[in-house]
Motif scaffolding. Structure first.
Motif, short mmCIF file in Angstrom:
data_model
loop_
_atom_site.label_atom_id
_atom_site.label_comp_id
_atom_site.label_asym_id
_atom_site.label_seq_id
_atom_site.Cartn_x
_atom_site.Cartn_y
_atom_site.Cartn_z
N ASP A 141 0.80 -1.23 0.00
CA ASP A 141 0.00 0.00 0.00
C ASP A 141 0.83 1.28 0.00
O ASP A 141 0.31 2.35 -0.32
CB ASP A 141 -0.98 0.01 1.18
CG ASP A 141 -0.27 0.06 2.53
OD1 ASP A 141 0.79 -0.59 2.66
OD2 ASP A 141 -0.77 0.73 3.44
N ASP A 154 -3.77 -2.46 -2.80
CA ASP A 154 -4.62 -2.92 -1.70
C ASP A 154 -5.04 -4.36 -1.92
O ASP A 154 -4.89 -4.92 -3.01
CB ASP A 154 -5.84 -2.01 -1.51
CG ASP A 154 -6.83 -2.06 -2.65
OD1 ASP A 154 -7.40 -3.14 -2.90
OD2 ASP A 154 -7.04 -1.02 -3.30
N ARG A 213 1.67 -7.27 4.74
CA ARG A 213 0.66 -7.80 5.65
C ARG A 213 -0.40 -6.77 6.01
O ARG A 213 -1.58 -7.10 6.12
CB ARG A 213 1.34 -8.33 6.92
CG ARG A 213 0.39 -9.13 7.79
CD ARG A 213 1.11 -9.89 8.89
NE ARG A 213 0.17 -10.74 9.60
CZ ARG A 213 0.50 -11.49 10.65
NH1 ARG A 213 1.77 -11.50 11.08
NH2 ARG A 213 -0.40 -12.23 11.25
N ASP A 214 -0.01 -5.53 6.20
CA ASP A 214 -0.96 -4.49 6.63
C ASP A 214 -1.48 -3.74 5.42
O ASP A 214 -0.91 -2.74 4.99
CB ASP A 214 -0.28 -3.54 7.62
CG ASP A 214 0.15 -4.25 8.89
OD1 ASP A 214 -0.68 -5.00 9.45
OD2 ASP A 214 1.31 -4.07 9.30
N HIS A 250 -7.34 -7.11 4.35
CA HIS A 250 -6.07 -7.25 5.07
C HIS A 250 -5.20 -8.32 4.41
O HIS A 250 -5.71 -9.30 3.84
CB HIS A 250 -6.35 -7.63 6.52
CG HIS A 250 -5.17 -7.47 7.43
ND1 HIS A 250 -4.23 -8.47 7.60
CD2 HIS A 250 -4.76 -6.42 8.20
CE1 HIS A 250 -3.30 -8.04 8.44
NE2 HIS A 250 -3.61 -6.81 8.82
N ASP A 301 -3.54 -10.65 5.75
CA ASP A 301 -3.79 -11.99 6.30
C ASP A 301 -4.90 -12.70 5.53
O ASP A 301 -4.80 -13.90 5.23
CB ASP A 301 -4.20 -11.89 7.77
CG ASP A 301 -3.04 -11.48 8.67
OD1 ASP A 301 -1.91 -11.30 8.15
OD2 ASP A 301 -3.25 -11.34 9.90
N ASP A 302 -5.96 -11.95 5.21
CA ASP A 302 -7.08 -12.55 4.48
C ASP A 302 -6.69 -12.87 3.04
O ASP A 302 -7.12 -13.89 2.48
CB ASP A 302 -8.28 -11.61 4.52
CG ASP A 302 -8.82 -11.41 5.93
OD1 ASP A 302 -8.85 -12.41 6.68
OD2 ASP A 302 -9.16 -10.28 6.28
N THR A 362 6.40 -7.43 6.24
CA THR A 362 5.78 -6.74 7.36
C THR A 362 6.83 -5.97 8.14
O THR A 362 8.00 -6.35 8.16
CB THR A 362 5.05 -7.72 8.29
OG1 THR A 362 4.48 -7.01 9.38
CG2 THR A 362 6.00 -8.76 8.83
#
Length: 220
Positions: free
Chosen positions: A8, A32, A52-53, A58, A60-61, A79
Motif C-alpha cells: 500500500d 490494496d 501484511r498491513d 487485510h 492476512d485474508d 511486514t
C-alpha cells in the motif's frame, strides 16, 4: 516468472516493481488487498510479494485466499513487525516465506527466485537441452561452453521454454508469464525476442516454431 507485488505504500510498491522487472520478472503492482484478489482471479502468478498491513482486504485474508484458492502460488509476506511470534503467525496463514521491513532488495530478489523454484514446481536446479545449459540460480546460460549474453527478458523467455520440457508454448502463454499486464496483447514483443534469442544461440536451431502452435525447445 510472473510476480504480483501487493504493497500500500505506493513509492515502495513502484520501486519494487521496477526493480523486479530489471531482474527479468514479469511484475504487476497493486496497492490494496481487494485489487490483489481481483488480479489473482484472472492471472496465474508464480509468486506474490504481499505486505501484511493492507487496506480494503487485510494481507492476512489475502494470504488465506491464496492458500485455499491458488495452492501453486507462493507467498512472500512483508511486514514491519519482526518478532518470532508474528513470523510464525504469518507462516501459519499459508505464507511460504517472510521478510521483515526494512530489507535489502537483493535478498528479496533471491527469496522470490527461490520461491519460484520451490518443490512442487517440478523444476530442476539446472535446465538444459543438448549443449544448451541454463542455471536459474546464477542467471547464467551457456551453449557449447560459451556464455551467452542475454537481456533479462531474453533469459526469462529461454528459462520458460526450457522449463516447459519440449512442450509447445503458445506466444500468448509467453506473453502472460514473461511480460506483465501492461503488455499489448497484439505486440510483436514475443516474436522479436525469440528472433534475438535465436541469433544469440546460434546453429543448429534450438528454439523451434510450431506452425499454429507456438514455440518449443528441442531438435528438429
Amino acid at each position: 516468472m510472473r510476480v504480483l507485488v501487493v504493497e500500500d505504500f505506493e513509492i515502495l510498491a513502484r520501486t519494487l516493481g521496477a526493480g523486479l522487472r530489471r531482474e527479468g520478472f514479469a511484475v504487476d503492482v497493486v496497492l490494496d488487498g481487494a485489487v490483489a484478489l481481483e488480479h489473482l482471479a484472472v492471472t496465474g502468478y508464480d509468486v506474490v510479494v504481499l505486505d501484511r498491513d493492507l487496506p480494503a482486504v487485510h494481507g492476512d485474508d489475502v494470504c488465506r485466499r491464496i492458500a485455499s484458492d491458488h495452492p501453486s502460488c507462493r507467498v512472500l509476506m512483508l511486514t514491519a513487525a519482526s518478532t518470532v511470534r508474528q513470523r510464525v503467525e504469518g507462516l501459519g496463514l499459508g505464507a511460504d516465506d517472510y521478510l521483515p521491513k526494512p530489507f535489502d532488495f537483493a535478498e528479496l530478489v533471491a527469496r522470490v527466485r527461490a520461491l519460484g523454484r520451490r518443490p512442487g514446481s517440478g523444476l530442476p536446479p539446472i535446465l538444459s537441452q543438448g549443449d544448451l545449459v541454463l542455471d536459474p540460480n546464477t542467471r547464467v546460460a551457456t551453449r557449447g561452453g560459451r556464455r551467452l549474453t542475454l537481456t533479462p527478458k531474453e533469459f526469462a523467455v529461454l528459462e520458460y521454454l526450457l522449463s516447459s520440457a519440449e512442450r509447445v508454448v503458445p506466444a500468448e502463454e509467453l506473453l502472460e508469464h514473461v511480460w506483465d499486464e501492461a503488455a499489448d496483447p497484439f505486440t510483436t514483443a514475443v516474436k522479436t525476442t525469440i528472433k534475438r534469442l535465436r541469433t544469440k544461440l546460434g546453429e543448429p536451431p534450438v528454439i523451434l516454431t510450431v506452425r499454429g502452435g507456438g514455440y518449443r525447445v528441442g531438435s528438429t
